[in-house]
Design an enzyme around this catalytic site. Structure first.
Site, mmCIF file in Angstrom:
data_model
loop_
_atom_site.group_PDB
_atom_site.id
_atom_site.type_symbol
_atom_site.label_atom_id
_atom_site.label_comp_id
_atom_site.label_asym_id
_atom_site.label_seq_id
_atom_site.Cartn_x
_atom_site.Cartn_y
_atom_site.Cartn_z
ATOM 1 C CG ASP A 93 -0.296 0.034 2.518
ATOM 2 O OD1 ASP A 93 0.844 0.236 2.672
ATOM 3 O OD2 ASP A 93 -0.922 -0.479 3.573
ATOM 4 C CB SER A 94 0.369 4.756 -1.269
ATOM 5 O OG SER A 94 -0.681 5.093 -0.461
ATOM 6 N N GLY A 95 0.970 3.772 1.910
ATOM 7 C CA GLY A 95 1.220 4.461 3.178
ATOM 8 C C GLY A 95 0.115 5.666 3.542
ATOM 9 N N GLY A 96 -0.600 5.853 2.601
ATOM 10 C CA GLY A 96 -1.411 7.110 2.880
ATOM 11 C C GLY A 96 -2.322 6.725 4.070
ATOM 12 C CG PHE A 97 -5.590 3.662 6.284
ATOM 13 C CD1 PHE A 97 -6.684 4.124 6.351
ATOM 14 C CD2 PHE A 97 -5.033 3.264 7.405
ATOM 15 C CE1 PHE A 97 -7.559 3.901 7.550
ATOM 16 C CE2 PHE A 97 -5.891 2.527 8.499
ATOM 17 C CZ PHE A 97 -7.178 3.133 8.592
ATOM 18 C CG ASP A 147 -5.574 6.914 -0.949
ATOM 19 O OD1 ASP A 147 -4.164 6.554 -0.641
ATOM 20 O OD2 ASP A 147 -6.321 6.709 -0.677
ATOM 21 C CD GLN A 190 -10.039 7.470 -0.640
ATOM 22 O OE1 GLN A 190 -11.045 7.445 -0.098
ATOM 23 N NE2 GLN A 190 -9.010 6.910 -0.448
ATOM 24 N N GLY A 217 -11.284 4.697 1.354
ATOM 25 C CA GLY A 217 -12.209 5.255 2.056
ATOM 26 C C GLY A 217 -13.285 4.614 2.791
ATOM 27 C CG ASP A 267 -5.496 -5.237 2.688
ATOM 28 O OD1 ASP A 267 -5.042 -4.585 3.897
ATOM 29 O OD2 ASP A 267 -6.290 -4.304 1.930
ATOM 30 C CB CYS A 305 -10.780 -26.116 10.524
ATOM 31 S SG CYS A 305 -9.559 -25.323 10.155
ATOM 32 C CB CYS A 307 -5.831 -25.323 9.561
ATOM 33 S SG CYS A 307 -6.156 -25.153 11.428
ATOM 34 C CB CYS A 310 -8.357 -27.620 13.557
ATOM 35 S SG CYS A 310 -9.182 -25.977 13.810
ATOM 36 C CG HIS A 336 -8.145 -21.563 12.986
ATOM 37 N ND1 HIS A 336 -8.661 -22.971 12.550
ATOM 38 C CD2 HIS A 336 -9.180 -20.775 13.476
ATOM 39 C CE1 HIS A 336 -10.135 -22.547 12.521
ATOM 40 N NE2 HIS A 336 -10.448 -21.368 12.967
#
Length: 372
Positions: A93-97, A147, A190, A217, A267, A305, A307, A310, A336
């Protein structure tokens, strides 16, 4: 182009899409959930374990890697893939958030954002050009435009100014991007919760012809029904021949609802964050292991499950690990939860293939405890 999207099928019941994203480090089957490796590691998980649970792509964070250890060091190491020993696709990600979530620690101008590090208070400045320079150095397969993420709630004037600045910054990002043959730059739409502004942003950003687009956003505090409403009128404005990415979403209900509304990529830190608090996502809903009723419960976290966690450990043992503050607790719960979400996405892809996604949603929601 470094990134190419292949649309394979659309679900007859919904707008859900089955597809593939071809990248320099492999092909991703979509819809997909991307585990978050903020600081060049998915917390408590090794790359080998991520492959075991069929992680096709992971996300890392520009802001954090810029501050520590520094993008120059990562580039010197041969790029992020070599640095963290991960040979599959990576999105940064751009780091904007992160920058905008600093609140009083940052100051926005047309040129970029001045902020103080959350680590040591040192002063920094990230412009659109700097965000691209950092990501070019990191060498991730998919990079994001810088952004401005408007908060929720925000008034119309603030959101309009914010989205228009995001468009201007997107143009600067595209101009600054050097590695177009090895890295795909995605634009971010946005516009907050305002339909006309989402339409304006989508028009302006898609006209720049990026290889993929994100809806930004959202998942910033608004009610889920409102997020779904925004998606319903935003995703149809995005090109069918490009990937569509909803940023910061990772609860099972939101993943299913997002896919139904045409999203391909997701994500979120949620699965690993709640894992460290002793909480598991299971086919019967969330399980919080600290509860006393699990003291002598010798059944697995999730009977459906298969995994590693489990198959090998009981709720009683996992509760003991958590209460004793053992590191293994975070590892087993993280394994898990990520397995659970990646299996969910696999089942969603199968449901799209069979044109029965709405039936799958109904069955899943009933078992998990969600209301339709």
């Amino acid at each position: 182009m470094a990134i190419k999207y292949e649309l394979i099928k659309e679900c007859k019941q919904t707008g859900a899409r089955l597809g593939k994203i071809h990248t320099p480090h492999g092909t991703i089957e979509t819809p997909i959930f991307m585990p978050v490796g903020t600081q060049a590691t998915v917390k408590s998980m090794t790359p080998e374990e991520l492959k075991e649970i069929e992680s096709q792509i992971i996300l890392s964070n520009t802001y954090h890697l810029y501050l520590r250890p520094g993008h120059d060091l990562v580039e010197k190491a041969g790029g992020l893939h070599k640095f963290m020993n991960w040979d599959r696709p990576i999105l940064t990600d751009s780091g904007g958030f992160q920058v905008f979530s600093l609140g009083d620690l940052r100051k926005i101008s047309e040129e970029g954002v001045e902020f103080r590090s959350h680590i040591d208070g040192s002063k920094h400045f990230i412009s659109p050009e700097k965000a691209i320079e950092i990501q070019n150095s990191l060498g991730s397969d998919i990079i994001m435009a810088f952004d401005e993420c408007a908060p929720y709630p925000a008034d119309r004037e603030y959101v309009k100014n914010s989205l228009e600045r995001t468009t201007r910054w997107a143009k600067r990002c595209k101009k600054a991007h050097k590695n177009t043959d090895t890295q795909g730059l995605f634009g971010i739409i946005q516009g907050g919760i305002y339909k006309d502004m989402r339409e304006q942003s989508a028009k302006e950003i898609t006209e720049l012809d990026f290889p993929g687009y994100a809806v930004g956003g959202l998942s910033v505090g608004e009610p889920k029904p409102l997020m779904y409403e925004v998606l319903e009128y935003t995703t149809p404005l995005m090109p069918k021949n490009k990937p569509r990415y909803l940023m910061g979403v990772g609860s099972p209900d939101c993943l299913i609802e997002g896919v139904i509304r045409g999203i391909d990529m997701f994500d979120c830190v949620l699965p690993t964050r709640i894992a460290r608090n002793g909480t598991a996502m299971t086919s019967q809903g969330r399980v919080t292991i600290k509860q006393a009723r699990f003291y002598d419960d010798f059944t697995p976290l999730d009977p459906e499950c298969d995994c590693y966690t489990c198959r090998n450990y009981t709720k009683a043992y996992l509760r003991h690990l958590f209460k004793a503050n053992e590191i293994l607790s975070a590892r087993l719960f993280s394994y898990h939860n990520l397995y659970f979400l990646l299996k969910l996405m696999k089942n969603i892809r199968e449901a799209i293939k069979n044109d029965n996604l709405l039936d799958y949603r109904k069955e899943f929601f009933e078992k998990y405890g969600y209301e339709l």
